[in-house]
Design a protein around this motif. Structure first.
Motif, PDB file in Angstrom:
ATOM      1  N   ILE A  34     -40.202  -7.571 -33.445  1.00  0.00           N
ATOM      2  CA  ILE A  34     -39.700  -6.243 -33.069  1.00  0.00           C
ATOM      3  C   ILE A  34     -39.475  -5.393 -34.320  1.00  0.00           C
ATOM      4  O   ILE A  34     -39.841  -4.205 -34.368  1.00  0.00           O
ATOM      5  CB  ILE A  34     -38.391  -6.363 -32.265  1.00  0.00           C
ATOM      6  CG1 ILE A  34     -38.652  -6.946 -30.874  1.00  0.00           C
ATOM      7  CG2 ILE A  34     -37.704  -5.000 -32.128  1.00  0.00           C
ATOM      8  CD1 ILE A  34     -39.481  -6.073 -29.973  1.00  0.00           C
ATOM      9  N   THR A 360     -34.517  -9.362 -29.280  1.00  0.00           N
ATOM     10  CA  THR A 360     -34.891  -7.942 -29.241  1.00  0.00           C
ATOM     11  C   THR A 360     -33.769  -7.070 -29.788  1.00  0.00           C
ATOM     12  O   THR A 360     -34.006  -6.169 -30.603  1.00  0.00           O
ATOM     13  CB  THR A 360     -35.213  -7.524 -27.795  1.00  0.00           C
ATOM     14  OG1 THR A 360     -36.316  -8.291 -27.316  1.00  0.00           O
ATOM     15  CG2 THR A 360     -35.560  -6.044 -27.722  1.00  0.00           C
ATOM     16  N   VAL A 385     -40.826  -3.919 -26.746  1.00  0.00           N
ATOM     17  CA  VAL A 385     -39.593  -4.579 -26.297  1.00  0.00           C
ATOM     18  C   VAL A 385     -39.841  -5.322 -24.990  1.00  0.00           C
ATOM     19  O   VAL A 385     -39.468  -6.492 -24.833  1.00  0.00           O
ATOM     20  CB  VAL A 385     -38.459  -3.548 -26.132  1.00  0.00           C
ATOM     21  CG1 VAL A 385     -37.266  -4.168 -25.427  1.00  0.00           C
ATOM     22  CG2 VAL A 385     -38.032  -2.997 -27.499  1.00  0.00           C
TER      23      VAL A 385
END
Length: 419
Positions: A34, A360, A385
């Motif tokens: 991420i 995340t 995400v």
């Protein structure tokens, strides 16, 4: 299914530390991916912003000499083989696909003959433009008025200046209505403009320098006059350039190429040609280079996901061993293989999904921390995400499959005898 999810949370909560350590590999992997994806997206947006600007979608088509240098006038008059562009050509340019507006203009950069009283505009830019120029460039009028058709038809010596020129020449005074001297000719300032959106380019190479240094929006200020009075100042005709307002950033390359091809139809001088500044293509090339480099980092970060998946498989095998009697009891009272299989797959998927969600959140926090510490721009990708969470769930299902099959295939009699 809901019952399986409830049992999964119950099992995870009963072994909190073990579950957290099991999720750690997934958390680290998802957080790293991420953070990297957010950095890539932010960097690409910054590249596009630096090269293209902040959404004006303006394409500049210049007359260039061999070697792609801007054409410079070395003598008076219109050189042989270069056509005079008129309103018919402007209309043809505006009719091209993807073009919202088009303008023809002449310009002089680095001028030192624009004065207000004894104050000179050093290194500024003088532009002789048609009535479409201000709209095509995305200028906003902050004081005074735009050019009128009568300014062109009656050859009025009027000028519109940008806020940089206004500050340099007039300081805190209001420029509107004041008279400036352009090469000995008086021009009345009728308006002050600024770009609809501004950006500060990051110059990290010689190519970046030339991209910005030769842009029409001179940092020393710009003075725009009607093209019908250009000869009053310069005393001779000059080749014209074109600006086009594209309907989107993505269409800028096609618009620039089509406009250059149209303008070059009438150019017979083999030493010069019209060429569009294909800065959107440069942005794409830089984005591809950035993405290629960072894909390697994503693969490296994915290794921790593999390690996390192996950890999930290991802990689920331990869980099957610990709950052998429970499995045997369920089978003894009629639980089928698919019920046992679904329960353990659900538990593995819930375990890794929690790891994905925590990863995340950690990745977003990490990306923001990187942005503050190193001044690297980041942009959180919502699709990334969602994909990260779904991918973490898939890891649980894939690596939890073998333990789940082992649990489903246990002999109920052997399982009930297990101590």
């Amino acid at each position: 299914m809901l019952e399986n999810v409830r049992l999964s949370f119950q099992s995870i909560w009963a072994h909190k530390l073990r579950s957290l350590l099991t999720m750690l590999g997934v958390i680290i992997g998802i957080a790293a991916i991420i953070a990297i994806v957010s950095t890539i997206k932010g960097t690409n947006e910054q590249i596009k912003k630096n090269l293209i600007g902040s959404g004006t979608n303006t394409v500049n088509v210049r007359l260039t000499e061999s070697g792609d240098y801007d054409y410079e006038m070395e003598y008076s008059g219109l050189p042989k083989g270069i056509p005079t562009l008129d309103s018919d050509m402007r209309e043809r340019l505006q009719e091209l696909n993807g073009v919202e507006d088009a303008s023809l203009y002449m310009n002089r950069t680095g001028v030192d003959y624009i004065y207000y009283n004894s104050t000179a505009l050093q290194g500024g830019q003088l532009i002789g433009a048609d009535s479409h120029y201000l709209n095509t460039c995305g200028y906003i009028m902050t004081a005074g008025r735009h050019f009128l058709e009568s300014d062109y038809s009656q050859y009025r010596k009027v000028a519109v200046i940008d806020k940089t020129a206004a500050s340099s020449l007039f300081g805190d005074e209001s420029p509107v209505g004041k008279t400036i001297d352009i090469k000995g000719e008086p021009f009345i300032v009728i308006g002050v403009v600024e770009e609809s959106s501004e950006f500060e380019p990051v110059i990290s190479s010689v190519e970046d320098y030339y991209n910005y240094a030769y842009d029409d929006s001179s940092s020393s200020g710009c003075v725009i006059v009607p093209d019908t009075v250009w000869n009053i100042v310069q005393q001779y005709d000059e080749p014209q350039n074109a600006k086009l307002l594209a309907d989107s950033t993505d269409s800028m390359s096609a618009v620039g190429k089509a406009a250059a091809d149209l303008l070059n139809e009438a150019v017979t001088n083999k030493d010069v040609k019209y060429r569009a500044e294909d800065i959107s293509e440069k942005a794409e090339e830089n984005e591809q280079l950035s993405a290629t480099t960072n894909k390697q980092l994503i693969w490296i970060a994915s290794i921790s996901l593999l390690v996390g998946g192996i950890g999930v498989m290991n802990i689920m095998l331990v869980s099957v061993t610990e709950r052998t009697r429970e499995i045997g009891l369920k089978k003894a009272i009629g639980a089928r293989k698919n019920i046992i299989l679904g329960q353990f797959l659900t538990e593995a998927a819930v375990l890794t999904s929690l790891g994905g969600i925590i990863g995340t959140i950690s990745g977003i926090i990490l990306a923001e921390a990187i942005a503050k510490i190193s001044s690297v721009p980041v942009a959180i990708s919502i699709p990334a995400v969602v994909i990260a969470i779904l991918f973490s769930m898939m890891i649980g299902i894939i690596f939890g499959f073998i333990p789940a099959v082992k649990a489903a295939n246990l002999d109920p009699i052997v399982a009930l005898r297990h101590e």
